[in-house]
Design a protein around this motif. Structure first.
Motif, mmCIF file in Angstrom:
data_model
loop_
_atom_site.group_PDB
_atom_site.id
_atom_site.type_symbol
_atom_site.label_atom_id
_atom_site.label_comp_id
_atom_site.label_asym_id
_atom_site.label_seq_id
_atom_site.Cartn_x
_atom_site.Cartn_y
_atom_site.Cartn_z
ATOM 1 N N SER A 20 154.376 67.265 -36.958
ATOM 2 C CA SER A 20 155.170 66.258 -36.055
ATOM 3 C C SER A 20 155.632 66.856 -34.790
ATOM 4 O O SER A 20 155.325 66.568 -33.873
ATOM 5 N N LEU B 191 152.904 68.059 -32.513
ATOM 6 C CA LEU B 191 152.108 66.889 -31.873
ATOM 7 C C LEU B 191 152.952 66.345 -30.601
ATOM 8 O O LEU B 191 152.356 66.086 -29.708
ATOM 9 N N HIS C 139 153.175 68.607 -26.500
ATOM 10 C CA HIS C 139 152.039 68.665 -25.710
ATOM 11 C C HIS C 139 152.050 69.973 -24.754
ATOM 12 O O HIS C 139 150.888 70.215 -24.242
ATOM 13 N N SER D 196 145.604 70.288 -25.430
ATOM 14 C CA SER D 196 144.528 69.445 -26.090
ATOM 15 C C SER D 196 143.253 69.685 -24.954
ATOM 16 O O SER D 196 142.213 69.814 -25.242
ATOM 17 N N ARG E 272 145.041 72.177 -31.967
ATOM 18 C CA ARG E 272 145.541 72.281 -30.559
ATOM 19 C C ARG E 272 145.569 73.808 -30.151
ATOM 20 O O ARG E 272 145.134 74.794 -31.139
ATOM 21 N N LEU F 23 147.192 66.649 -40.181
ATOM 22 C CA LEU F 23 147.870 65.462 -40.385
ATOM 23 C C LEU F 23 147.835 64.766 -41.976
ATOM 24 O O LEU F 23 148.946 64.361 -42.098
ATOM 25 N N VAL G 64 151.579 60.305 -39.450
ATOM 26 C CA VAL G 64 150.955 61.193 -38.389
ATOM 27 C C VAL G 64 149.479 60.652 -38.456
ATOM 28 O O VAL G 64 148.495 61.391 -37.417
ATOM 29 N N GLY H 19 148.070 60.163 -35.256
ATOM 30 C CA GLY H 19 148.900 61.307 -34.218
ATOM 31 C C GLY H 19 150.365 60.849 -34.104
ATOM 32 O O GLY H 19 150.947 59.984 -34.751
ATOM 33 N N HIS H 20 150.662 61.567 -32.901
ATOM 34 C CA HIS H 20 152.284 61.243 -32.522
ATOM 35 C C HIS H 20 152.257 62.000 -30.959
ATOM 36 O O HIS H 20 151.400 62.706 -30.874
ATOM 37 N N HIS I 155 149.264 61.854 -26.940
ATOM 38 C CA HIS I 155 147.857 61.335 -27.406
ATOM 39 C C HIS I 155 147.700 60.392 -28.383
ATOM 40 O O HIS I 155 146.634 60.096 -29.179
ATOM 41 N N GLN I 156 148.774 59.950 -29.031
ATOM 42 C CA GLN I 156 148.892 58.960 -30.124
ATOM 43 C C GLN I 156 147.766 57.677 -29.863
ATOM 44 O O GLN I 156 147.734 57.378 -28.753
ATOM 45 N N CYS I 157 147.140 57.537 -31.062
ATOM 46 C CA CYS I 157 145.681 56.827 -31.097
ATOM 47 C C CYS I 157 145.849 55.589 -30.034
ATOM 48 O O CYS I 157 146.799 54.435 -30.308
#
Ligand code: OVM
Length: 394
Positions: free
Chosen positions: A50, A53, A56, A61, A285, A308, A334, A337-338, A341-343
């Protein structure tokens, strides 16, 4: 603390057939481990996954979220302008996509999507026995999502093969990757064509993306690539999200009874299902600087694999993590994600799942497995090929 080196290849068949068992060893080995067979770092505990994520800037990414390092290797396809992009560019593309894939847009679609769910449930319940993956998990998203994006009718079956190949391509070039790629050879061209403005239906999300992208100064090719993101990320994820959710209810029949007693829980079911068995199992990542984790220094430019699915069952974070339980707070999972970039499509996924359940709740008293679930191996997704079930009508 020294860095535990493990001889685990998380993309070999033995691992992919039964990831949850291997996740225990990965979590217990330490907060960060070295996976010798694929020569990269990995994290499987909730706290570290977490935190990575969320950071960043340190864990980028833009060098790809698969094993391939885009700084050294040619990507399998032109990189996604959302998933495989960093700030500041990411926020520009994400911002325009958020305006198209909005709660408001989904509210407008809800009546039509709900009607489709009820029609499908009616047909399936009349049969009593059906495959919860092919007849429901695949069928429902295919009834609503391609129309919403506005892609051509002819050839839509390409979408499933395309998405499977995209998610396989985040892994190493193993047999699964190669087979997925070979199976999707025609689908790549179909998807490229479907993303063009002229191919998309008027009033669709696809044309809305083209307009929003043009307003933001994007080229036509960039707009096409943004539509491609919906087709890449919006199909196999929801297909397996619904399939696994049905597996969860078949495995925990008391949770189906609980849902029927309290239908409002339908809105939370997908989140708990994703926590219990995450459709997207892993993403990578790449470090942008040397970083210290629990006494271990990870150098700059290193690939780091984030589990995840393992984080979502970490007993350090969750009580009785192996139990699918609609009553538990799922916040912090997650599975979507988190961080930045979370969905993007999480509201789409939740709505699809909610509407499928809403249609089943009044019609289905019990869900029983009539055979063993069949896995479909994928380098990134926990996917099902088949889930034979029998329902007891309400
Ligand atoms: C994209 C993309 C592709 C696959 C997955 C994903 C989970 C995004 O093309 O942007 O997010």
């Amino acid at each position: 603390m020294s860095l535990p080196a493990l001889a685990i290849d998380p993309f070999d068949e033995g691992f992919l057939r039964d990831p949850a068992t291997h996740h225990v060893a990965l979590r217990d080995a330490g907060p960060v481990v070295w996976l010798a067979p694929i020569q990269c770092y990995a994290m499987a505990r909730h706290a570290e996954v977490s935190a990575a994520l969320a950071d960043h800037a340190t864990y980028c990414s833009g060098r790809g979220v698969g094993l391939a390092d885009f700084a050294r290797e040619t990507p399998w396809r032109p990189p996604s302008l959302l998933l495989e992009t960093d700030r500041p560019r990411h926020d520009q593309t994400r911002g325009l996509m958020n305006k198209v894939v909005s709660l408001r847009a989904l509210q407008a679609l809800r009546p039509v999507w709900s009607a489709r769910a009820h029609e499908l449930a009616e047909r399936l319940v009349a049969r009593r026995r059906f495959d919860a993956v092919t007849d429901l998990g695949e069928a429902y998203p295919m009834l609503v999502f391609p129309d919403t994006v506005g892609v051509p009718q002819e050839g839509r079956e390409c979408l499933l093969r395309y998405a499977a190949a995209v998610f396989n391509a985040f892994g190493p070039r193993n047999a699964i990757f190669d087979e997925g790629e070979a199976a999707a050879a025609d689908a790549v061209g179909w998807v490229a064509n479907a993303c063009r403005r002229e191919s998309l239906a008027k009033g669709s999300w696809g044309t809305a993306i083209h307009s929003a992208a043009a307003d933001a100064g994007c080229s036509e090719a960039e707009a096409e690539r943004l539509v491609r993101s919906l087709l890449s990320a919006g199909v196999d994820t929801t297909v397996n999200g619904i399939g696994i959710m049905m597996l969860a209810f078949a495995t925990f029949p008391e949770q189906w009874a609980k849902l029927r007693a309290e239908p409002k829980l339908a809105r939370r079911a997908l989140d708990e299902s994703l926590r219990w068995d995450s459709t997207v199992q892993t993403f990578f990542r790449t470090t942008t600087r040397a970083v210290d984790i629990a006494g271990t220094t990870i150098p700059e430019g290193a690939k780091l694999l984030l589990f995840l699915a393992a984080a979502n069952r970490d007993p350090r974070r969750w009580d009785e993590p192996d139990r699918f339980d609609l009553g538990r707070p799922t916040s912090g999972h997650v599975g979507f994600g988190h961080g930045i970039h979370q969905c993007l499509g999480q509201m789409v996924a939740r709505l699809e799942a909610e509407l499928v359940l809403e249609a089943l709740i009044p019609r289905v008293a019990e869900i029983r497995l009539t055979g063993a679930p069949v896995r479909r191996l994928n380098n990134t997704l926990h996917a099902l090929a088949s889930l034979p079930i029998e329902i007891v009508p309400a």
